[in-house]
Design an enzyme around this catalytic site. Structure first.
Site, PDB file in Angstrom:
ATOM      1  N   THR A 125      37.047  36.254  38.484  1.00 21.77           N
ATOM      2  CA  THR A 125      38.491  36.512  38.494  1.00 21.77           C
ATOM      3  C   THR A 125      39.243  35.304  37.960  1.00 21.77           C
ATOM      4  O   THR A 125      38.748  34.175  38.038  1.00 21.77           O
ATOM      5  CB  THR A 125      38.956  36.823  39.936  1.00 21.77           C
ATOM      6  OG1 THR A 125      40.383  36.822  39.972  1.00 21.77           O
ATOM      7  CG2 THR A 125      38.462  35.782  40.934  1.00 21.77           C
ATOM      8  N   ASP A 126      40.468  35.551  37.476  1.00 23.81           N
ATOM      9  CA  ASP A 126      41.295  34.416  37.019  1.00 23.81           C
ATOM     10  C   ASP A 126      41.736  33.534  38.197  1.00 23.81           C
ATOM     11  O   ASP A 126      42.182  32.392  37.994  1.00 23.81           O
ATOM     12  CB  ASP A 126      42.515  34.904  36.222  1.00 23.81           C
ATOM     13  CG  ASP A 126      43.456  35.810  37.009  1.00 23.81           C
ATOM     14  OD1 ASP A 126      43.174  36.134  38.180  1.00 23.81           O
ATOM     15  OD2 ASP A 126      44.497  36.207  36.437  1.00 23.81           O
ATOM     16  N   GLU A 127      41.593  34.052  39.443  1.00 21.11           N
ATOM     17  CA  GLU A 127      42.046  33.266  40.598  1.00 21.11           C
ATOM     18  C   GLU A 127      41.195  32.020  40.822  1.00 21.11           C
ATOM     19  O   GLU A 127      41.586  31.140  41.583  1.00 21.11           O
ATOM     20  CB  GLU A 127      42.085  34.148  41.855  1.00 21.11           C
ATOM     21  CG  GLU A 127      43.049  35.296  41.697  1.00 21.11           C
ATOM     22  CD  GLU A 127      43.516  35.917  43.008  1.00 21.11           C
ATOM     23  OE1 GLU A 127      43.333  35.301  44.065  1.00 21.11           O
ATOM     24  OE2 GLU A 127      44.079  37.019  42.934  1.00 21.11           O
ATOM     25  N   TYR A 141      39.701  33.927  49.472  1.00 24.38           N
ATOM     26  CA  TYR A 141      39.124  34.871  48.499  1.00 24.38           C
ATOM     27  C   TYR A 141      38.739  34.141  47.213  1.00 24.38           C
ATOM     28  O   TYR A 141      37.610  34.275  46.714  1.00 24.38           O
ATOM     29  CB  TYR A 141      40.124  35.996  48.185  1.00 24.38           C
ATOM     30  CG  TYR A 141      39.786  36.740  46.910  1.00 24.38           C
ATOM     31  CD1 TYR A 141      38.688  37.590  46.850  1.00 24.38           C
ATOM     32  CD2 TYR A 141      40.561  36.579  45.751  1.00 24.38           C
ATOM     33  CE1 TYR A 141      38.365  38.264  45.667  1.00 24.38           C
ATOM     34  CE2 TYR A 141      40.251  37.244  44.575  1.00 24.38           C
ATOM     35  CZ  TYR A 141      39.151  38.091  44.536  1.00 24.38           C
ATOM     36  OH  TYR A 141      38.821  38.745  43.366  1.00 24.38           O
TER      37      TYR A 141
HETATM   38  P1  NAD Z   1      37.278  46.852  45.475  1.00 20.06           P
HETATM   39  O1  NAD Z   1      37.599  46.145  46.745  1.00 20.06           O
HETATM   40  O2  NAD Z   1      38.100  48.037  45.088  1.00 20.06           O
HETATM   41  O3  NAD Z   1      35.754  47.327  45.485  1.00 20.06           O
HETATM   42  C1  NAD Z   1      34.720  46.506  45.967  1.00 20.06           C
HETATM   43  C2  NAD Z   1      33.475  47.374  46.138  1.00 20.06           C
HETATM   44  O4  NAD Z   1      32.390  46.508  46.570  1.00 20.06           O
HETATM   45  C3  NAD Z   1      33.612  48.471  47.207  1.00 20.06           C
HETATM   46  O5  NAD Z   1      33.075  49.678  46.729  1.00 20.06           O
HETATM   47  C4  NAD Z   1      32.787  47.944  48.369  1.00 20.06           C
HETATM   48  O6  NAD Z   1      32.212  48.976  49.175  1.00 20.06           O
HETATM   49  C5  NAD Z   1      31.712  47.139  47.644  1.00 20.06           C
HETATM   50  N1  NAD Z   1      31.131  46.085  48.493  1.00 20.06           N
HETATM   51  C6  NAD Z   1      31.794  45.172  49.244  1.00 20.06           C
HETATM   52  N2  NAD Z   1      30.930  44.381  49.905  1.00 20.06           N
HETATM   53  C7  NAD Z   1      29.677  44.806  49.547  1.00 20.06           C
HETATM   54  C8  NAD Z   1      28.363  44.393  49.878  1.00 20.06           C
HETATM   55  N3  NAD Z   1      28.150  43.384  50.745  1.00 20.06           N
HETATM   56  N4  NAD Z   1      27.307  45.017  49.310  1.00 20.06           N
HETATM   57  C9  NAD Z   1      27.519  46.050  48.449  1.00 20.06           C
HETATM   58  N5  NAD Z   1      28.749  46.506  48.111  1.00 20.06           N
HETATM   59  C10 NAD Z   1      29.813  45.893  48.658  1.00 20.06           C
HETATM   60  O7  NAD Z   1      37.330  45.728  44.350  1.00 20.06           O
HETATM   61  P2  NAD Z   1      37.815  45.832  42.828  1.00 20.06           P
HETATM   62  O8  NAD Z   1      39.279  45.606  42.767  1.00 20.06           O
HETATM   63  O9  NAD Z   1      37.219  47.042  42.212  1.00 20.06           O
HETATM   64  O10 NAD Z   1      37.119  44.525  42.229  1.00 20.06           O
HETATM   65  C11 NAD Z   1      35.769  44.577  41.770  1.00 20.06           C
HETATM   66  C12 NAD Z   1      35.346  43.183  41.329  1.00 20.06           C
HETATM   67  O11 NAD Z   1      36.210  42.718  40.308  1.00 20.06           O
HETATM   68  C13 NAD Z   1      35.423  42.147  42.453  1.00 20.06           C
HETATM   69  O12 NAD Z   1      34.312  41.289  42.327  1.00 20.06           O
HETATM   70  C14 NAD Z   1      36.729  41.402  42.178  1.00 20.06           C
HETATM   71  O13 NAD Z   1      36.640  40.072  42.639  1.00 20.06           O
HETATM   72  C15 NAD Z   1      36.774  41.465  40.658  1.00 20.06           C
HETATM   73  N6  NAD Z   1      38.132  41.447  40.055  1.00 20.06           N
HETATM   74  C16 NAD Z   1      39.089  42.327  40.490  1.00 20.06           C
HETATM   75  C17 NAD Z   1      40.341  42.324  39.857  1.00 20.06           C
HETATM   76  C18 NAD Z   1      41.427  43.296  40.279  1.00 20.06           C
HETATM   77  O14 NAD Z   1      42.560  43.175  39.805  1.00 20.06           O
HETATM   78  N7  NAD Z   1      41.153  44.268  41.129  1.00 20.06           N
HETATM   79  C19 NAD Z   1      40.607  41.428  38.814  1.00 20.06           C
HETATM   80  C20 NAD Z   1      39.606  40.536  38.424  1.00 20.06           C
HETATM   81  C21 NAD Z   1      38.359  40.570  39.034  1.00 20.06           C
HETATM   82  O1  DAU Z   2      44.147  38.103  39.484  1.00 18.61           O
HETATM   83  C1  DAU Z   2      43.052  38.900  39.783  1.00 18.61           C
HETATM   84  C2  DAU Z   2      43.108  39.314  41.241  1.00 18.61           C
HETATM   85  O2  DAU Z   2      44.145  40.289  41.344  1.00 18.61           O
HETATM   86  C3  DAU Z   2      41.783  39.877  41.759  1.00 18.61           C
HETATM   87  O3  DAU Z   2      40.809  38.872  41.712  1.00 18.61           O
HETATM   88  C4  DAU Z   2      41.946  40.394  43.200  1.00 18.61           C
HETATM   89  O4  DAU Z   2      40.747  41.012  43.636  1.00 18.61           O
HETATM   90  C5  DAU Z   2      43.070  41.416  43.215  1.00 18.61           C
HETATM   91  O5  DAU Z   2      43.296  41.851  44.547  1.00 18.61           O
HETATM   92  C6  DAU Z   2      44.362  40.811  42.644  1.00 18.61           C
HETATM   93  O6  DAU Z   2      44.868  39.778  43.524  1.00 18.61           O
HETATM   94  P1  DAU Z   2      46.455  39.648  43.834  1.00 18.61           P
HETATM   95  O7  DAU Z   2      46.611  38.913  45.099  1.00 18.61           O
HETATM   96  O8  DAU Z   2      47.181  39.147  42.629  1.00 18.61           O
HETATM   97  O9  DAU Z   2      46.811  41.221  44.000  1.00 18.61           O
HETATM   98  P2  DAU Z   2      47.745  41.988  45.053  1.00 18.61           P
HETATM   99  O10 DAU Z   2      47.901  43.389  44.573  1.00 18.61           O
HETATM  100  O11 DAU Z   2      47.306  41.772  46.455  1.00 18.61           O
HETATM  101  O12 DAU Z   2      49.150  41.245  44.887  1.00 18.61           O
HETATM  102  C7  DAU Z   2      49.798  41.186  43.622  1.00 18.61           C
HETATM  103  C8  DAU Z   2      51.113  40.445  43.807  1.00 18.61           C
HETATM  104  O13 DAU Z   2      51.998  41.235  44.601  1.00 18.61           O
HETATM  105  C9  DAU Z   2      50.952  39.119  44.531  1.00 18.61           C
HETATM  106  O14 DAU Z   2      51.804  38.147  43.953  1.00 18.61           O
HETATM  107  C10 DAU Z   2      51.379  39.419  45.960  1.00 18.61           C
HETATM  108  C11 DAU Z   2      52.418  40.543  45.788  1.00 18.61           C
HETATM  109  N1  DAU Z   2      52.457  41.505  46.890  1.00 18.61           N
HETATM  110  C12 DAU Z   2      51.295  42.094  47.278  1.00 18.61           C
HETATM  111  C13 DAU Z   2      51.274  43.003  48.317  1.00 18.61           C
HETATM  112  C14 DAU Z   2      49.973  43.647  48.744  1.00 18.61           C
HETATM  113  C15 DAU Z   2      53.676  41.822  47.515  1.00 18.61           C
HETATM  114  O15 DAU Z   2      54.742  41.294  47.150  1.00 18.61           O
HETATM  115  N2  DAU Z   2      53.662  42.720  48.548  1.00 18.61           N
HETATM  116  C16 DAU Z   2      52.506  43.318  48.985  1.00 18.61           C
HETATM  117  O16 DAU Z   2      52.552  44.126  49.944  1.00 18.61           O
END
Ligand code: NAD
Ligand code: DAU
Length: 341
Positions: free
Chosen positions: A125-127, A153
């Site tokens: 992730t970019d985080e 995280y």
């Molecule tokens: P998500 O939370 O929607 O899905 C995570 C999945 O992993 C779920 O199906 C869960 O059951 C499974 N999981 C969790 N723990 C597990 C374990 N111990 N063994 C097997 N399976 C397990 O997450 P997402 O948003 O789809 O993100 C997927 C990946 O991409 C993550 O690694 C996240 O860090 C990365 N990522 C997400 C974003 C985003 O914006 N959502 C951006 C950049 C990177």
């Molecule tokens: O940047 C990539 C990441 O993006 C991934 O690695 C993470 O898995 C994914 O969850 C996401 O992280 P963020 O923290 O950026 O996403 P989230 O949707 O939780 O929040 C997006 C922005 O919105 C953040 O600045 C916090 C704000 N927010 C979020 C929630 C849930 C609010 O203002 N109110 C809310 O209730």
């Protein structure tokens, strides 16, 4: 003969989109390895039951014995399984460190011990880079930016990211890392800001905006992310890391106003709530490496159209949303894969 790709976390938001993308756009078989935590939802893949190129394995990445056989049949791994929600990690980091670091190490070890292990893509992730100031806007994360994670995280993802790097350096494993910005699109769990706000607005409830709403995120459509992961699988340099982003930076207030507009609600639906602890101010991705070296660029992420289509998906798929909100989705596995199913 088509290869077999093992995808971890395939029942989650990005994983389910990635599985459908691969089955539609490519010819590999897919094994979906998922523990079905609260974030895993097999209803998102209900239409794939019976597809001869798709298989579900219910296992935790922290228990390698439970998935040794599946791993043995895979040619490559796309590792997405993780605890993914920043707010949950602030509340309690332990599951994050266990799954995202220890689980990744156990998966990497199981993979390297297999005969002729193929490519292992770690979806980071970019985080991992920490945070940027709002100005200058030209300042973005590159692959050379020092890693400086701020939330539990982000620390846990950085641990997995560095392990993938170390397994290449130390054992010669063919690992590649992707670092993507915020994804949006269908099937996202409604704890993340876009599906949470859209569902609330559809139901006539207020949306909890953290702080002043000035934090900036770079939004990319999930299918553009899936395409980038596949480009890295096919053409990425071994041991390399690739940033992925949409050049689509928006403040949370700007995003919220667009969602209010798309859902036909006014600003009285914004509920200001206390800020997230340690809230990263701005993420912005320089994706020139993947663009120049692998020829990838986003084609589905342009706003407002892509955001409008996503809002429309949540409006049209009320059963999926209602089942997630009520907890009914957690019964899908038992009903469809359990004894007597
Ligand atoms: P998500 O939370 O929607 O899905 C995570 C999945 O992993 C779920 O199906 C869960 O059951 C499974 N999981 C969790 N723990 C597990 C374990 N111990 N063994 C097997 N399976 C397990 O997450 P997402 O948003 O789809 O993100 C997927 C990946 O991409 C993550 O690694 C996240 O860090 C990365 N990522 C997400 C974003 C985003 O914006 N959502 C951006 C950049 C990177
Ligand atoms: O940047 C990539 C990441 O993006 C991934 O690695 C993470 O898995 C994914 O969850 C996401 O992280 P963020 O923290 O950026 O996403 P989230 O949707 O939780 O929040 C997006 C922005 O919105 C953040 O600045 C916090 C704000 N927010 C979020 C929630 C849930 C609010 O203002 N109110 C809310 O209730």
């Amino acid at each position: 003969m088509p290869q077999t790709i093992l995808i971890t976390g395939g029942a989650g938001f990005i994983g389910s989109n990635l599985i459908r993308y691969i089955l539609e756009e490519r010819d590999e078989r897919v094994i979906n390895l998922d523990a079905l935590t609260y974030a895993g939802n097999l209803e998102s893949l209900a239409d794939l039951r019976g597809n001869p190129r798709y298989e579900f394995v219910h296992a935790d990445i922290c228990e390698p014995d439970k998935y040794a056989e599946a791993l043995g049949r895979a040619d490559c791994v796309l590792h997405l399984a993780a605890e993914s929600h920043v707010d949950r990690s602030i509340h309690d980091p332990s599951a994050f460190l266990h799954t995202n670091i220890v689980g990744t190490q156990l998966l990497l070890d199981a993979w390297r011990r297999k005969e002729n292990p193929g490519r292992f893509v770690y979806v980071s992730t970019d985080e991992v880079y920490g945070t940027l100031p709002l100005e200058p806007t030209s300042l973005k994360f590159t692959e050379q930016t020092p890693l400086s994670p701020n939330s539990p995280y982000a620390v846990s993802k950085t641990g997995g990211d560095m392990l993938a790097r170390a397994y290449h350096h130390t054992y010669g494993l063919d690992t590649v890392i992707t670092r993507c910005s915020n994804n949006f699109g269908p099937y996202q769990f409604p704890e993340k800001v876009i599906p949470l706000f859209v569902n609330n607005l559809i139901e006539g409830k207020p949306v909890p905006l953290y702080g002043e709403g000035k934090n900036v995120r770079d939004w990319l459509h999930v299918l553009d992310h899936c395409e980038a992961i596949c480009a890295v699988l096919d053409k990425g340099g071994t041991g390399e890391a690739y940033n992925i982003g949409g050049d689509n930076e928006r403040s949370n207030l700007e995003l919220t106003r667009m969602l209010l507009d798309l859902c036909g609600r006014d600003e009285s639906f914004i509920k200001r709530v206390p800020d997230r602890l340690g809230h990263d101010l701005r993420y912005a991705i320089d994706a020139s490496k993947i663009r120049d070296e692998l020829g990838w660029r986003p084609t589905r992420s342009a706003w407002p159209d892509a955001l409008e289509a996503t809002v429309e998906w949540y409006k049209q798929n009320r059963t999926w949303c209602d089942h997630v909100r009520s907890g009914e989705y957690r019964r899908f596995y038992e009903q469809n894969y359990g004894p007597g199913a």
